[in-house]
Design a protein around this motif. Structure first.
Motif, PDB file in Angstrom:
ATOM      1  N   GLU A  68     -12.025 -10.494  -1.868  1.00 47.09           N
ATOM      2  CA  GLU A  68     -10.571 -10.202  -0.976  1.00 47.09           C
ATOM      3  C   GLU A  68     -10.291 -10.872  -0.214  1.00 47.09           C
ATOM      4  OE1 GLU A  68      -8.184  -7.567  -0.504  1.00 47.09           O
ATOM      5  OE2 GLU A  68      -8.621  -6.279  -1.747  1.00 47.09           O
ATOM      6  N   ILE A  69     -11.081 -11.957   0.092  1.00 49.86           N
ATOM      7  CA  ILE A  69     -11.366 -13.017   1.602  1.00 49.86           C
ATOM      8  C   ILE A  69      -9.929 -14.338   0.826  1.00 49.86           C
ATOM      9  CG2 ILE A  69     -11.913 -14.675   3.226  1.00 49.86           C
ATOM     10  CD1 ILE A  69     -14.593 -12.400   3.246  1.00 49.86           C
ATOM     11  N   GLU A  70     -11.058 -14.128  -0.357  1.00 46.83           N
ATOM     12  CA  GLU A  70     -10.457 -15.485  -1.135  1.00 46.83           C
ATOM     13  C   GLU A  70      -9.111 -15.508  -1.435  1.00 46.83           C
ATOM     14  OE1 GLU A  70     -10.988 -18.868  -4.572  1.00 46.83           O
ATOM     15  OE2 GLU A  70     -12.677 -16.718  -4.747  1.00 46.83           O
ATOM     16  N   GLU A  71      -8.434 -14.166  -2.018  1.00 48.23           N
ATOM     17  CA  GLU A  71      -6.839 -13.809  -2.275  1.00 48.23           C
ATOM     18  C   GLU A  71      -6.576 -13.787  -1.119  1.00 48.23           C
ATOM     19  OE1 GLU A  71      -8.417 -10.402  -6.082  1.00 48.23           O
ATOM     20  OE2 GLU A  71      -7.317  -9.690  -4.086  1.00 48.23           O
ATOM     21  N   GLU A  72      -6.994 -13.112  -0.095  1.00 44.97           N
ATOM     22  CA  GLU A  72      -5.707 -12.994   0.805  1.00 44.97           C
ATOM     23  C   GLU A  72      -5.282 -14.409   1.618  1.00 44.97           C
ATOM     24  OE1 GLU A  72      -6.712  -9.899   3.480  1.00 44.97           O
ATOM     25  OE2 GLU A  72      -5.849  -8.134   1.636  1.00 44.97           O
ATOM     26  N   THR A  73      -6.890 -15.254   2.224  1.00 43.16           N
ATOM     27  CA  THR A  73      -6.444 -16.902   3.026  1.00 43.16           C
ATOM     28  C   THR A  73      -6.604 -17.936   2.258  1.00 43.16           C
ATOM     29  OG1 THR A  73      -8.544 -16.839   3.032  1.00 43.16           O
ATOM     30  CG2 THR A  73      -7.770 -15.278   4.450  1.00 43.16           C
ATOM     31  N   GLY A  74      -7.221 -17.946   0.214  1.00 41.23           N
ATOM     32  CA  GLY A  74      -7.208 -19.029  -0.105  1.00 41.23           C
ATOM     33  C   GLY A  74      -8.772 -19.833  -0.654  1.00 41.23           C
ATOM     34  N   ILE A  75      -9.416 -19.112   0.824  1.00 42.18           N
ATOM     35  CA  ILE A  75     -10.813 -19.464   1.111  1.00 42.18           C
ATOM     36  C   ILE A  75     -11.892 -18.933   0.667  1.00 42.18           C
ATOM     37  CG2 ILE A  75     -12.331 -20.228   3.207  1.00 42.18           C
ATOM     38  CD1 ILE A  75      -9.502 -21.959   2.936  1.00 42.18           C
ATOM     39  N   ARG A  76     -12.822 -19.856  -0.364  1.00 38.56           N
ATOM     40  CA  ARG A  76     -14.363 -19.194  -0.983  1.00 38.56           C
ATOM     41  C   ARG A  76     -15.239 -18.938  -0.197  1.00 38.56           C
ATOM     42  NH1 ARG A  76     -12.254 -22.578  -4.765  1.00 38.56           N
ATOM     43  NH2 ARG A  76     -14.090 -23.726  -4.034  1.00 38.56           N
ATOM     44  N   GLY A  77     -15.759 -18.208   0.582  1.00 45.58           N
ATOM     45  CA  GLY A  77     -16.895 -17.731   1.203  1.00 45.58           C
ATOM     46  C   GLY A  77     -18.198 -17.702   1.141  1.00 45.58           C
ATOM     47  N   GLU A  78     -19.087 -17.927   0.835  1.00 46.58           N
ATOM     48  CA  GLU A  78     -20.936 -17.028   0.529  1.00 46.58           C
ATOM     49  C   GLU A  78     -21.620 -16.193   1.676  1.00 46.58           C
ATOM     50  OE1 GLU A  78     -23.607 -20.343   1.607  1.00 46.58           O
ATOM     51  OE2 GLU A  78     -23.066 -20.434  -0.410  1.00 46.58           O
ATOM     52  N   VAL A  79     -21.747 -14.964   1.102  1.00 45.06           N
ATOM     53  CA  VAL A  79     -21.800 -13.866   2.424  1.00 45.06           C
ATOM     54  C   VAL A  79     -23.040 -14.398   3.407  1.00 45.06           C
ATOM     55  CG1 VAL A  79     -22.833 -11.928   3.547  1.00 45.06           C
ATOM     56  CG2 VAL A  79     -20.937 -12.020   1.757  1.00 45.06           C
ATOM     57  N   VAL A  80     -22.989 -14.551   4.290  1.00 41.51           N
ATOM     58  CA  VAL A  80     -24.466 -14.694   5.360  1.00 41.51           C
ATOM     59  C   VAL A  80     -24.580 -13.755   6.047  1.00 41.51           C
ATOM     60  CG1 VAL A  80     -24.677 -16.181   7.539  1.00 41.51           C
ATOM     61  CG2 VAL A  80     -23.005 -17.214   6.075  1.00 41.51           C
ATOM     62  N   GLU A  81     -24.068 -12.921   6.208  1.00 37.88           N
ATOM     63  CA  GLU A  81     -25.141 -11.807   6.938  1.00 37.88           C
ATOM     64  C   GLU A  81     -23.880 -10.407   6.606  1.00 37.88           C
ATOM     65  OE1 GLU A  81     -25.793 -10.898  11.289  1.00 37.88           O
ATOM     66  OE2 GLU A  81     -26.824 -12.862  10.354  1.00 37.88           O
ATOM     67  N   THR A  82     -23.796  -8.996   7.547  1.00 34.21           N
ATOM     68  CA  THR A  82     -23.534  -8.022   7.632  1.00 34.21           C
ATOM     69  C   THR A  82     -23.597  -8.215   8.777  1.00 34.21           C
ATOM     70  OG1 THR A  82     -22.485  -5.903   6.856  1.00 34.21           O
ATOM     71  CG2 THR A  82     -24.635  -6.094   7.736  1.00 34.21           C
ATOM     72  N   LEU A  83     -21.713  -7.697   9.834  1.00 31.73           N
ATOM     73  CA  LEU A  83     -20.781  -7.092  10.657  1.00 31.73           C
ATOM     74  C   LEU A  83     -20.999  -5.733  10.862  1.00 31.73           C
ATOM     75  CD1 LEU A  83     -18.147 -10.575  10.480  1.00 31.73           C
ATOM     76  CD2 LEU A  83     -20.620 -10.266  12.084  1.00 31.73           C
ATOM     77  N   GLY A  84     -21.614  -4.699   9.868  1.00 34.47           N
ATOM     78  CA  GLY A  84     -21.188  -3.682  10.563  1.00 34.47           C
ATOM     79  C   GLY A  84     -20.007  -2.801   9.607  1.00 34.47           C
ATOM     80  N   SER A  85     -19.662  -1.583  10.049  1.00 35.98           N
ATOM     81  CA  SER A  85     -18.429  -1.199   9.755  1.00 35.98           C
ATOM     82  C   SER A  85     -17.859  -0.650  11.379  1.00 35.98           C
ATOM     83  CB  SER A  85     -18.324  -0.662   8.180  1.00 35.98           C
ATOM     84  OG  SER A  85     -19.809   0.602   8.997  1.00 35.98           O
ATOM     85  N   ILE A  86     -16.178   0.257  10.171  1.00 34.62           N
ATOM     86  CA  ILE A  86     -15.437   0.582  10.879  1.00 34.62           C
ATOM     87  C   ILE A  86     -14.817   0.775  10.554  1.00 34.62           C
ATOM     88  CG2 ILE A  86     -15.174  -1.730  13.150  1.00 34.62           C
ATOM     89  CD1 ILE A  86     -12.479  -2.785  10.938  1.00 34.62           C
ATOM     90  N   ASP A  87     -14.079   2.482  11.044  1.00 31.46           N
ATOM     91  CA  ASP A  87     -13.733   3.155  10.926  1.00 31.46           C
ATOM     92  C   ASP A  87     -12.209   4.146  11.645  1.00 31.46           C
ATOM     93  OD1 ASP A  87     -15.764   4.322  12.258  1.00 31.46           O
ATOM     94  OD2 ASP A  87     -15.119   6.492  10.887  1.00 31.46           O
ATOM     95  N   TYR A  88     -11.449   4.297  10.817  1.00 36.65           N
ATOM     96  CA  TYR A  88     -10.267   5.046  11.586  1.00 36.65           C
ATOM     97  C   TYR A  88      -9.482   5.724  10.711  1.00 36.65           C
ATOM     98  CZ  TYR A  88      -8.397   0.355   8.905  1.00 36.65           C
ATOM     99  OH  TYR A  88      -8.112   0.175   8.131  1.00 36.65           O
ATOM    100  N   TRP A  89      -8.623   6.249  11.374  1.00 38.25           N
ATOM    101  CA  TRP A  89      -7.872   7.220  10.302  1.00 38.25           C
ATOM    102  C   TRP A  89      -6.761   6.922  10.348  1.00 38.25           C
ATOM    103  CZ3 TRP A  89     -10.457  11.911   7.931  1.00 38.25           C
ATOM    104  CH2 TRP A  89     -10.476  12.292   8.573  1.00 38.25           C
ATOM    105  N   PHE A  90      -5.495   7.031   9.951  1.00 37.24           N
ATOM    106  CA  PHE A  90      -4.013   7.057   9.835  1.00 37.24           C
ATOM    107  C   PHE A  90      -3.649   7.865   8.600  1.00 37.24           C
ATOM    108  CE2 PHE A  90      -5.638   3.566   7.049  1.00 37.24           C
ATOM    109  CZ  PHE A  90      -4.940   4.330   5.846  1.00 37.24           C
ATOM    110  N   SER A  91      -2.211   8.736   8.841  1.00 35.52           N
ATOM    111  CA  SER A  91      -0.850   8.790   7.573  1.00 35.52           C
ATOM    112  C   SER A  91      -0.541   7.969   7.000  1.00 35.52           C
ATOM    113  CB  SER A  91      -0.951   9.910   7.791  1.00 35.52           C
ATOM    114  OG  SER A  91      -1.720  11.105   9.245  1.00 35.52           O
ATOM    115  N   ALA A  92      -0.742   8.296   5.970  1.00 34.25           N
ATOM    116  CA  ALA A  92       0.807   7.376   5.305  1.00 34.25           C
ATOM    117  C   ALA A  92       1.139   8.782   3.496  1.00 34.25           C
ATOM    118  CB  ALA A  92       0.095   6.790   4.872  1.00 34.25           C
ATOM    119  N   ASP A  93       2.083   8.601   3.443  1.00 39.84           N
ATOM    120  CA  ASP A  93       2.106   9.317   2.096  1.00 39.84           C
ATOM    121  C   ASP A  93       2.221   9.969   1.666  1.00 39.84           C
ATOM    122  OD1 ASP A  93       3.269   6.862   0.824  1.00 39.84           O
ATOM    123  OD2 ASP A  93       0.743   5.756   0.488  1.00 39.84           O
ATOM    124  N   GLY A  94       2.113  11.496   3.120  1.00 42.56           N
ATOM    125  CA  GLY A  94       1.734  12.737   3.047  1.00 42.56           C
ATOM    126  C   GLY A  94      -0.067  12.826   3.152  1.00 42.56           C
TER     127      GLY A  94
END
Length: 158
Positions: A68-94
């Motif tokens: 995803e990062i390479e598709e959206e930014t053009g930059i190839r990366g290698e994972v160093v570590e996790t930063l955790g996760s975030i979660d949220y709620w939203f409404s779309a398309d019913g």
């Protein structure tokens, strides 16, 4: 006085979504900087955010973040570590959507900044943002917190 009966509210179906992305970091200029994208929100306003997206097929969270990062930014990366996760709620398309985004810290290993390879054409711009400026640039508080966490781990990229 009798109040008129309220019509029961229709409950939207709930959908769970999982995405992966994060901060890809370049240290080559002496000032750590991250590739950040700009997208238009539903109201048409530009918002700077971290690159991220849905997992495809049997991808791991790390593989999806790299892709995803390479598709959206053009930059190839290698994972160093996790930063955790975030979660949220939203409404779309019913639907009411509960989204969990897994974030990673990546070291830039190649590529050139571009949004031309974004298959969904969601990213309208991309820039290298120095870490000290991320707090002002990123639109969402949860992503600003992830950038702050990444700042504390930059020594692990060297």
């Amino acid at each position: 006085m009798v109040k008129p009966a309220r019509e029961p509210r229709r409950r939207l179906p709930t959908v769970q979504e999982t995405s992966s992305g994060g901060l890809v970091v370049d240290l080559s200029t002496g000032v750590p900087r991250a590739a950040v994208i700009c997208r238009l929100n539903r109201a048409g306003r530009a918002e700077w955010c971290l690159p991220k997206g849905h997992l495809e097929g049997e991808e791991t969270l790390e593989e999806a973040a790299v892709r995803e990062i390479e598709e959206e930014t053009g930059i190839r990366g290698e994972v160093v570590e996790t930063l955790g996760s975030i979660d949220y709620w939203f409404s779309a398309d019913g639907r009411r959507i509960h989204k969990v985004v897994h974030l990673f810290l990546l070291r830039a290993v190649g590529g050139t900044l571009t949004v031309e390879n974004d298959p969904d054409a969601e990213a309208i711009d991309v820039e290298w943002i120095p870490f000290p400026d991320l707090d002002e640039r990123l639109a969402f508080p949860n992503e600003r917190r992830a950038a702050t966490a990444a700042t504390l781990r930059l020594g692990e990229l060297a």
